[in-house]
Structure formats: structure tokens, C-alpha cells
Write a protein that holds these residues in place. Structure first.
Motif, PDB file in Angstrom:
ATOM      1  N   LEU A 224     -40.412 -56.632   6.054  1.00  0.00           N
ATOM      2  CA  LEU A 224     -41.068 -56.248   7.304  1.00  0.00           C
ATOM      3  C   LEU A 224     -42.569 -56.427   7.139  1.00  0.00           C
ATOM      4  O   LEU A 224     -43.150 -55.970   6.147  1.00  0.00           O
ATOM      5  CB  LEU A 224     -40.762 -54.786   7.652  1.00  0.00           C
ATOM      6  N   ARG A 225     -43.171 -57.097   8.122  1.00  0.00           N
ATOM      7  CA  ARG A 225     -44.632 -57.224   8.158  1.00  0.00           C
ATOM      8  C   ARG A 225     -45.109 -56.841   9.552  1.00  0.00           C
ATOM      9  O   ARG A 225     -44.470 -57.164  10.549  1.00  0.00           O
ATOM     10  CB  ARG A 225     -45.067 -58.659   7.842  1.00  0.00           C
ATOM     11  N   ILE A 226     -46.236 -56.140   9.607  1.00  0.00           N
ATOM     12  CA  ILE A 226     -46.821 -55.703  10.873  1.00  0.00           C
ATOM     13  C   ILE A 226     -48.286 -56.102  10.882  1.00  0.00           C
ATOM     14  O   ILE A 226     -49.015 -55.867   9.903  1.00  0.00           O
ATOM     15  CB  ILE A 226     -46.689 -54.188  11.065  1.00  0.00           C
ATOM     16  N   GLY A 227     -48.709 -56.711  11.978  1.00  0.00           N
ATOM     17  CA  GLY A 227     -50.106 -57.106  12.121  1.00  0.00           C
ATOM     18  C   GLY A 227     -50.668 -56.692  13.455  1.00  0.00           C
ATOM     19  O   GLY A 227     -49.960 -56.142  14.321  1.00  0.00           O
ATOM     20  N   ASP A 228     -51.954 -56.959  13.656  1.00  0.00           N
ATOM     21  CA  ASP A 228     -52.573 -56.636  14.938  1.00  0.00           C
ATOM     22  C   ASP A 228     -52.062 -57.596  16.010  1.00  0.00           C
ATOM     23  O   ASP A 228     -51.264 -58.499  15.754  1.00  0.00           O
ATOM     24  CB  ASP A 228     -54.091 -56.647  14.829  1.00  0.00           C
ATOM     25  N   ILE A 229     -52.529 -57.412  17.248  1.00  0.00           N
ATOM     26  CA  ILE A 229     -52.000 -58.173  18.366  1.00  0.00           C
ATOM     27  C   ILE A 229     -52.310 -59.654  18.236  1.00  0.00           C
ATOM     28  O   ILE A 229     -51.593 -60.504  18.786  1.00  0.00           O
ATOM     29  CB  ILE A 229     -52.550 -57.602  19.702  1.00  0.00           C
ATOM     30  N   THR A 230     -53.345 -60.024  17.485  1.00  0.00           N
ATOM     31  CA  THR A 230     -53.674 -61.442  17.287  1.00  0.00           C
ATOM     32  C   THR A 230     -52.833 -62.074  16.185  1.00  0.00           C
ATOM     33  O   THR A 230     -52.787 -63.298  16.060  1.00  0.00           O
ATOM     34  CB  THR A 230     -55.160 -61.602  16.922  1.00  0.00           C
ATOM     35  N   GLY A 231     -52.174 -61.238  15.382  1.00  0.00           N
ATOM     36  CA  GLY A 231     -51.358 -61.753  14.292  1.00  0.00           C
ATOM     37  C   GLY A 231     -52.157 -62.221  13.100  1.00  0.00           C
ATOM     38  O   GLY A 231     -51.619 -62.870  12.201  1.00  0.00           O
ATOM     39  N   THR A 232     -53.444 -61.891  13.040  1.00  0.00           N
ATOM     40  CA  THR A 232     -54.292 -62.363  11.940  1.00  0.00           C
ATOM     41  C   THR A 232     -54.615 -61.277  10.923  1.00  0.00           C
ATOM     42  O   THR A 232     -55.006 -61.590   9.798  1.00  0.00           O
ATOM     43  CB  THR A 232     -55.610 -62.926  12.490  1.00  0.00           C
ATOM     44  N   GLN A 233     -54.476 -60.017  11.302  1.00  0.00           N
ATOM     45  CA  GLN A 233     -54.799 -58.921  10.386  1.00  0.00           C
ATOM     46  C   GLN A 233     -53.523 -58.193   9.998  1.00  0.00           C
ATOM     47  O   GLN A 233     -52.834 -57.620  10.838  1.00  0.00           O
ATOM     48  CB  GLN A 233     -55.775 -57.936  11.020  1.00  0.00           C
TER      49      GLN A 233
END
Length: 555
Positions: free
Chosen positions: A181-190
């Protein structure tokens, strides 16, 4: 999400799993740590339903990756698919690895380009020279697309609490497989959260169905992108290159959104202890039931400012050892859910009657809320606010009360640990028909603000809160006055003594006394009538020719 290619996850998974794998010993470490090939498919989950590939431009993927043992120990490399030409591996500084990846619109196109068989790595290394490694990638099936089972709850996460993300079981998943599982910010960069860091807790094998995302991972009023992946490992190779590990796997991953609630939710935890204070018996001041003792407790979990509130039984509690609560659903017969809040209770506990101190957990929408309860000191903080009611034409107009100890002695006022008090009247169905505001501890009387028929009140509760926030509920019954006791002689025999019939009111206590001179009376027995009549036999009078008896209400 704009993330590293998924084979890097497999490398990090094997970097931990291989700690227990008996790799061949070498006098010098191998220049290559891991070499991996992956075939995978992408899905989107946009709601609580099953993921689909609708809207995914190139859902089928192939990737390969080589990780060097030390920086620069692998100089360059290439990969040849079965029956295909070699493709140069490109160094990716983000992963510090040599990589190759392709995307395809259909599975048929992927299978035509990268068929089952041996995949040949040709690597030039710093110390080991050229190495040719064949990794078998057999035909196989992709895992079913990962499906987040609490998708709706994941759209209203409370930022300041742990959140448990759950998913359907990986069909056929074993401890040799991998879930990521990976979770990032709405831009998908962080990147904000991921499972499976090397050498640390958090790696999920193919049997996992949930993960705890720590509190404060998210910010209120924010949206996030997440990716859940299942990998079915079909090949492990620890012998082709001594000191290095190879792997091949089929993967399926689903992208989905997460959202943190806009409003700041409010959670409170209270323990309520209960005691029976006495009975009015048709009067205006109850007869205190000394010694008054705590007989039960409930834990209360209060939620405010949520978008919606789940049904009562969907919230569960776990208490300290000895509490009797382990993932126990909230009592569906207690509490309430409305537009502005939810109140959830544990089931009433009589064993133990006093709540144990320690860590209490409330599972609300798959988020765990932790509360540490200090010793409630319930026994020493038990007092009895003894009420006297003013009733005119069956209308309850006001109450006054005095604080008594558990044994009925007058305390002269509220003890220092009492912070407030509230009055509650219940009807025959145990519904609240009057509730006063919170009154200060110094208050000793209260006038009702609306009419209430005293005959409609079956129980009156005096509920005080102590300085630790615990609530004590002292209940007084509003029973009618019992009928006067009537004794009727029935018979006498030398063998059985005197036999009498006691007539009174059921569920009331009567005391029968005896005397031989009508001056000195002694108690023969005290009984709580199960019915309106009961037979009485005085075996102590078998050798007496005459004896006097009388009965009275109470003890």
C-alpha cells in the motif's frame, strides 16, 4: 499515482524476506543484490463497488529491475525476453537501480511482447565481470484486483486518529506473496505512507486484510491518492548468482482516493457507574436502601461533528484486562444516533461492577480511538444525593436534595470531588421524560421548567459528575406505598408450630415479629413478597401453647 515502478517494492520485500533465506556463502559479496521481472495489471476503484479498468489507458504493464549491492557495482545491463532481442536497462536514480518497463492496452499485446519462458539478464559488474542470469517466468494468472472493503469510510477519515484500511482477502494469497500500500498527495508526487520498509515492521504478506494508517498522516479537508497491490510470486532464484536473489511475479493493483473530513470531529469517553438509592414507597422522600453500593457500569463513547453516524452495533469497544470488553459491539438497546451526534454504550457490566483503569479502545468507522481511564475511585466517590419532591395535584413542581454517604449519614453538602449534578425522570418504558440542565455542585434545589405528572415517573435518577469526568447514576424507584401487612392465623400443631398467612404487596419487604407478653418483641423473619400473599410457619413455637405475632412494612 506517480510512483516508483512496482518491482522496486518486490526488491524491498525480498530484501527483508531473504534475511532468513540461506543464500550461498561467498568470500566476497556479489555485485548484484536482486534481479526481478513483473507482469501486472492496473485497476481503478471509484466507489464501494469492485475495481474496473474503465478509464485506464494502458492497464497491462511489464517491468524489470536490477539492484546493485553497492553504488556502482553494476555497470550496465540488458534484458532479453523469450525469443526477443535484448533491451538496454536504464539507470533510475529514484530507485538507484537499472530498470526497464513497458505499458500495453491489452493483455494479448503484453503476452505477445513478453511471453512465458526464460528472461535473460546480461549484466556487467565491477568485480564479477559479465554475468548472464536466466530467470524463468512461467505462464500464470494475475491476482484478482484488490478491492478496498471500507471505501466509504476511507472518504471521511478523521485526521487526528488512526485509520484501519481494510480490503477483501487476496484469493490464493500465501505468506510467500506480497501486499503493498502506498499513499500520496493529490498530485501523486509526495509519498506520505507506504508499507514494507526494509528491515522494519510493516511488510504485509499475501494473507493480510488490513493495515493501520497512523494518526496525523492526513490533514483535515484534504484529498489523497492511494495504490493497493497484490503480488503472486511464481519464481525465486537464489542459486544462479551466488549472493543474489531473483524473483518473478504477477501483480494487480488498484488506485483509489482517500479523503480526510473537513470538520474537526469531537470524541469523548465517559464511564457511568450505577447504584440503587432507594424507593419513594408513595412518599415524597425515598427510603434509602442502605448500604448503597455500585452494582454496574457502562462506558460511553460520544461523537460530534461527523457527516453521518453509523448504527449503534457497528461501533465496538475493547477495554483493559478484566473489563469484559474485547471487540464487543455497542449495546443496540442503549445510546442514540441523530443528526448532530452519536452516543454509543458498552453493554451493562455487573461483573465487574466497577470499570477497571487502563486503555480503552473505541472502533468507530474502522478508526481506533484510544482513551486512558484513570482509577475511577468509584467506591470512595460514591455519595447519595437524596431527593425530596414537591408534588401538587400530581404535578412534580420541584426537588430539593441532601448529600448522604453510602450508609445514609448526612454529609452536610456536596463533597469536593462532585463537580455537577443532573436530574433525570424515566417513565415505565425507561424513556427519559424530563432532563434538567447540568447544575453546579453547590445547587441543592431545582424547579421544573415544564409540567410533569408525578404518576408518570417510575424512576428518578440523580446523576452527578466528579472532577475526573466520571458519572455516577443513583436511581430511586417511585413505587406506591405498600399495603399494610395483615396476618391471618391458619392452624397450630405441636409438631409444626403456628401457621399463618401474610398478606401485603408483592416486591415489598415485610418483617414478622413475635412476643410472649405484648411488650418485648423479637424479629422472626423479614421477607420480600414474591406475590401478594405468603405462608409463614413458626417452627420455634412447636412447644408453646400461645404466642403473639405482628407484621410491619420494611425491615
Amino acid at each position: 499515482m506517480k510512483t516508483r515502478f512496482h518491482s522496486s517494492w518486490l526488491i524491498r520485500f525480498f530484501s527483508v524476506a531473504s534475511l532468513s533465506l540461506a543464500l550461498p556463502a561467498r568470500s566476497q559479496a556479489a555485485d548484484v543484490s536482486f534481479f526481478v521481472v513483473v507482469k501486472e495489471q492496473k485497476f481503478l476503484q471509484n466507489d464501494a463497488g469492485l475495481p474496473t479498468q474503465q478509464g485506464v489507458g494502458n492497464p497491462f504493464r511489464f517491468g524489470a529491475q536490477v539492484l546493485s549491492a553497492t553504488p556502482g557495482s553494476v555497470l550496465d545491463g540488458a534484458l532479453a525476453a523469450p525469443g526477443g532481442a535484448s533491451q538496454t536497462l536504464v539507470f533510475n536514480p529514484l530507485d538507484a537501480a537499472l530498470e526497464l518497463s513497458f505499458k500495453f492496452k491489452t493483455q494479448a499485446a503484453l503476452d505477445a511482447a513478453v511471453a512465458p519462458g526464460n528472461y535473460t539478464f546480461t549484466l556487467h559488474t565491477l568485480h564479477d565481470g559479465q554475468r548472464t542470469l536466466k530467470l524463468n517466468f512461467p505462464a500464470g494468472a494475475y491476482p484478482a484486483p484488490p478491492h478496498v472493503s471500507n471505501f466509504n469510510a476511507a472518504q471521511a477519515i478523521t485526521a487526528g486518529t488512526d485509520f484501519v484500511l481494510t480490503w477483501d482477502a487476496f484469493a490464493g494469497g500465501t505468506t510467500n506473496d506480497l501486499i503493498l500500500l502506498r499513499i500520496g498527495d493529490i498530485t501523486g508526487t509526495q509519498l506520505l505512507f507506504e508499507t514494507g520498509e526494509p528491515g522494519q515492521p510493516g511488510i504485509l504478506d499475501g494473507t493480510a486484510t488490513s493495515v493501520v494508517i497512523p494518526a496525523n498522516t492526513f490533514s483535515a479537508s484534504s484529498n489523497y491518492l492511494a495504490e493497493l497491490s497484490f503480488f503472486k510470486v511464481v519464481t525465486k532464484d537464489a542459486t544462479s548468482y551466488s549472493g543474489a536473489l531473483g524473483a518473478a511475479a504477477f501483480g494487480s493493483f488498484s488506485d483509489f482516493s482517500l479523503n480526510a473530513s473537513a470538520s474537526q470531529l469531537q470524541f469523548d469517553f465517559v464511564v457511568r457507574h450505577f447504584a440503587f438509592g432507594g424507593d419513594f414507597f408513595g412518599g415524597f422522600t425515598p427510603v434509602i436502601a442502605t448500604p448503597v453500593a455500585i452494582n454496574s457500569f457502562r462506558a460511553e463513547f460520544i461523537v460530534r461533528n461527523d457527516i453521518s453516524y453509523p448504527p449503534l452495533a457497528s461501533v465496538s469497544f475493547t477495554g483493559p484486562p478484566g473489563s469484559g470488553a474485547t471487540n464487543s459491539p455497542a449495546d443496540p438497546a442503549a445510546g442514540a444516533v441523530g443528526a448532530t451526534g452519536g452516543i454509543y454504550f458498552t453493554t451493562l457490566s455487573t461483573n465487574p461492577p466497577i470499570a477497571p483503569a487502563g486503555l480503552w479502545l473505541a472502533n468507530y468507522k474502522n478508526s481506533l480511538h484510544r482513551f486512558t481511564l484513570s482509577d475511577p475511585q468509584a467506591t470512595v466517590r460514591l455519595v447519595v444525593p437524596l431527593p425530596t419532591v414537591t408534588v401538587v395535584n400530581d404535578t412534580l413542581q420541584s426537588l430539593a436534595w441532601a448529600y448522604r454517604s453510602f450508609d445514609g449519614s448526612n454529609l452536610g453538602g456536596a463533597p469536593g470531588f462532585v463537580s455537577s449534578l443532573q436530574l433525570r425522570a424515566l417513565d415505565v418504558n425507561s424513556a427519559t421524560i424530563y432532563l434538567s440542565p447540568q447544575l453546579s455542585a453547590a445547587t441543592l434545589n431545582y424547579s421544573l421548567t415544564n409540567k410533569l405528572a408525578w404518576s408518570s415517573v417510575t424512576r428518578l435518577r440523580m446523576e452527578y459528575t466528579d472532577t475526573a469526568g466520571n458519572v455516577f447514576v443513583i436511581t430511586f424507584k417511585n413505587s406506591p406505598a405498600p399495603l399494610p401487612a395483615v396476618l391471618t392465623p391458619l392452624s397450630y400443631s405441636a409438631s409444626a408450630g403456628f401457621q399463618l398467612l401474610l398478606t401485603g404487596t408483592s416486591n415489598h419487604t415485610y418483617t414478622i415479629q413475635t412476643s410472649t407478653d405484648l411488650t418485648n418483641w423479637i424479629d422472626l423473619l423479614a421477607t420480600n413478597l414474591a406475590a401478594n400473599t405468603a405462608g409463614v410457619i413458626d417452627l420455634t413455637a412447636r412447644n408453646l401453647s400461645d404466642r403473639f405475632y405482628r407484621a410491619k412494612t420494611g425491615n
